[in-house]
Design a protein around this motif. Sequence first.
Motif, short mmCIF file in Angstrom:
data_model
loop_
_atom_site.label_atom_id
_atom_site.label_comp_id
_atom_site.label_asym_id
_atom_site.label_seq_id
_atom_site.Cartn_x
_atom_site.Cartn_y
_atom_site.Cartn_z
N GLY A 1 2.06 -12.50 -17.16
CA GLY A 1 2.90 -11.76 -18.08
C GLY A 1 2.25 -11.56 -19.44
N VAL A 2 2.91 -10.76 -20.28
CA VAL A 2 2.33 -10.34 -21.56
C VAL A 2 3.32 -10.59 -22.69
CG1 VAL A 2 1.63 -8.32 -22.91
CG2 VAL A 2 0.75 -8.64 -20.60
N PHE A 3 2.79 -11.10 -23.80
CA PHE A 3 3.52 -11.18 -25.06
C PHE A 3 2.85 -10.24 -26.04
CE2 PHE A 3 3.56 -13.30 -29.35
CZ PHE A 3 4.83 -12.90 -29.70
N ALA A 4 3.65 -9.39 -26.72
CA ALA A 4 3.10 -8.48 -27.73
C ALA A 4 3.94 -8.57 -28.98
CB ALA A 4 3.07 -7.05 -27.21
N LEU A 5 3.29 -8.45 -30.13
CA LEU A 5 3.92 -8.67 -31.44
C LEU A 5 3.51 -7.58 -32.41
CD1 LEU A 5 5.36 -10.56 -33.58
CD2 LEU A 5 3.08 -11.55 -33.95
N TRP A 6 4.50 -6.99 -33.09
CA TRP A 6 4.23 -6.03 -34.18
C TRP A 6 4.05 -6.79 -35.48
CZ3 TRP A 6 6.70 -5.19 -38.80
CH2 TRP A 6 6.36 -4.02 -39.49
N SER A 7 3.14 -6.30 -36.33
CA SER A 7 2.92 -6.87 -37.65
C SER A 7 2.62 -5.75 -38.64
CB SER A 7 1.76 -7.87 -37.63
OG SER A 7 1.40 -8.27 -38.94
N ASN A 8 3.14 -5.89 -39.83
CA ASN A 8 2.85 -4.92 -40.88
C ASN A 8 1.57 -5.23 -41.63
OD1 ASN A 8 3.71 -2.54 -42.29
ND2 ASN A 8 4.27 -3.81 -44.03
N ASP A 9 0.98 -6.40 -41.38
CA ASP A 9 -0.25 -6.81 -42.05
C ASP A 9 -1.48 -6.45 -41.23
OD1 ASP A 9 1.32 -7.86 -44.04
OD2 ASP A 9 0.99 -9.96 -43.50
N PRO A 10 -2.66 -6.43 -41.85
CA PRO A 10 -3.90 -6.25 -41.09
C PRO A 10 -4.09 -7.39 -40.09
CG PRO A 10 -4.28 -5.96 -43.44
CD PRO A 10 -2.90 -6.54 -43.30
N PRO A 11 -4.97 -7.22 -39.11
CA PRO A 11 -5.22 -8.29 -38.12
C PRO A 11 -5.55 -9.61 -38.80
CG PRO A 11 -6.27 -6.27 -37.41
CD PRO A 11 -5.75 -6.00 -38.80
N ASP A 12 -4.94 -10.67 -38.30
CA ASP A 12 -5.08 -12.01 -38.84
C ASP A 12 -5.90 -12.83 -37.84
OD1 ASP A 12 -4.65 -14.75 -39.48
OD2 ASP A 12 -2.72 -14.29 -40.42
N GLU A 13 -7.14 -13.15 -38.20
CA GLU A 13 -8.03 -13.86 -37.27
C GLU A 13 -7.48 -15.24 -36.92
OE1 GLU A 13 -11.99 -13.96 -38.72
OE2 GLU A 13 -12.26 -11.78 -38.67
N ASP A 14 -6.87 -15.91 -37.88
CA ASP A 14 -6.33 -17.24 -37.60
C ASP A 14 -5.21 -17.17 -36.59
OD1 ASP A 14 -8.13 -18.37 -39.34
OD2 ASP A 14 -6.73 -18.45 -41.02
N PHE A 15 -4.32 -16.18 -36.73
CA PHE A 15 -3.23 -16.06 -35.77
C PHE A 15 -3.75 -15.64 -34.39
CE2 PHE A 15 0.16 -13.54 -33.69
CZ PHE A 15 1.05 -14.58 -33.47
N THR A 16 -4.73 -14.75 -34.36
CA THR A 16 -5.32 -14.37 -33.07
C THR A 16 -5.92 -15.59 -32.39
OG1 THR A 16 -5.82 -12.18 -33.97
CG2 THR A 16 -6.91 -12.78 -31.93
N ALA A 17 -6.51 -16.49 -33.16
CA ALA A 17 -7.09 -17.71 -32.59
C ALA A 17 -6.00 -18.61 -32.01
CB ALA A 17 -7.89 -18.45 -33.66
N VAL A 18 -4.85 -18.68 -32.68
CA VAL A 18 -3.73 -19.46 -32.13
C VAL A 18 -3.28 -18.85 -30.81
CG1 VAL A 18 -1.37 -20.24 -32.51
CG2 VAL A 18 -3.00 -20.25 -34.41
N LEU A 19 -3.14 -17.54 -30.77
CA LEU A 19 -2.78 -16.87 -29.52
C LEU A 19 -3.78 -17.20 -28.41
CD1 LEU A 19 -1.76 -13.28 -30.71
CD2 LEU A 19 -0.24 -14.96 -29.66
N ALA A 20 -5.06 -17.20 -28.76
CA ALA A 20 -6.11 -17.44 -27.75
C ALA A 20 -6.07 -18.86 -27.21
CB ALA A 20 -7.47 -17.14 -28.35
N ARG A 21 -5.54 -19.80 -28.00
CA ARG A 21 -5.41 -21.18 -27.51
C ARG A 21 -4.25 -21.33 -26.53
NH1 ARG A 21 -6.84 -22.42 -32.96
NH2 ARG A 21 -4.66 -22.93 -33.53
N VAL A 22 -3.28 -20.43 -26.62
CA VAL A 22 -2.08 -20.52 -25.79
C VAL A 22 -2.18 -19.62 -24.55
CG1 VAL A 22 0.41 -20.12 -25.71
CG2 VAL A 22 -0.64 -21.13 -27.76
#
Length: 255
Positions: A201-222
């Motif tokens: 399955g897929v989780f997708a999230l909208w954000s008004n900010d530019p890409p956040d490398e730290d948050f992408t890294a958290v996603l990649a750990r999960v």
Amino acid sequence: MSPRFEEIDWRPTPMGDISLRRRRDPLTGQEVYEVKLGDEFLMSSLFTAGEIELARLGLGALPDGGADSGTGNGTGTGAGLDVAVGGLGLGYTARAVLEDPRVRSLVVVDALPDVIRWHEEKLVPLGEALVSDRRCRLVRGDFFALAAGTEGLDPQRPGRRLHAILLDVDHSPRHVLHPSHAPFYGEAGLRALSGHLHPGGVFALWSNDPPDEDFTAVLARVFATAEAHVVRFDNPYQPGAAANTVYVAGKAAGA
């Protein structure tokens, strides 16, 4: 011709006063619907590209042909996709989900009963299309509390797993509307959410900010995969293109 400005509805909520407004934009001539919470604009029908791409990118990351109808691996062809959207807003993400012919069911969770009522009473342009679609249910609830729990995002079917969960509530993982939302964006919160997804399955999230490398890294750990997409669109009030970010994370097929 509609009036230049009209406040269609206004109500106090625990998160601040919420209002639905309609105005005629002097620059474009369009009739614009806006949702405001306190002093913050939550949604405008003038800017919907990010909300639509949230659905298209999220569902586009799923295998063609849909998913099985039971509790199997969720990656084969079969009866269709079961989807949840966190945050109803003006309904653009929900409508884009329903435009995918693979979608079998959609649950839209919103904490504010007035936002749901606007759609049920056809006070917003997409209300009739959403409430008349048998695949779609609008549910009042706290998405973040439901995501953290064990019974899932569909109160009518506790423990139900979904093929895609799409979220558009906060401005970004770092700029939340309420402090209680913040834990969701950490590793523990996202792991709890992933438990409500079928394997693959897929989780997708909208954000008004530019890409956040730290948050992408958290996603990649999960999740097995994690990517940030930049969605650009025209803004008549500023030179050049404006941009949102859509994060797309995929659960391992064998999880």
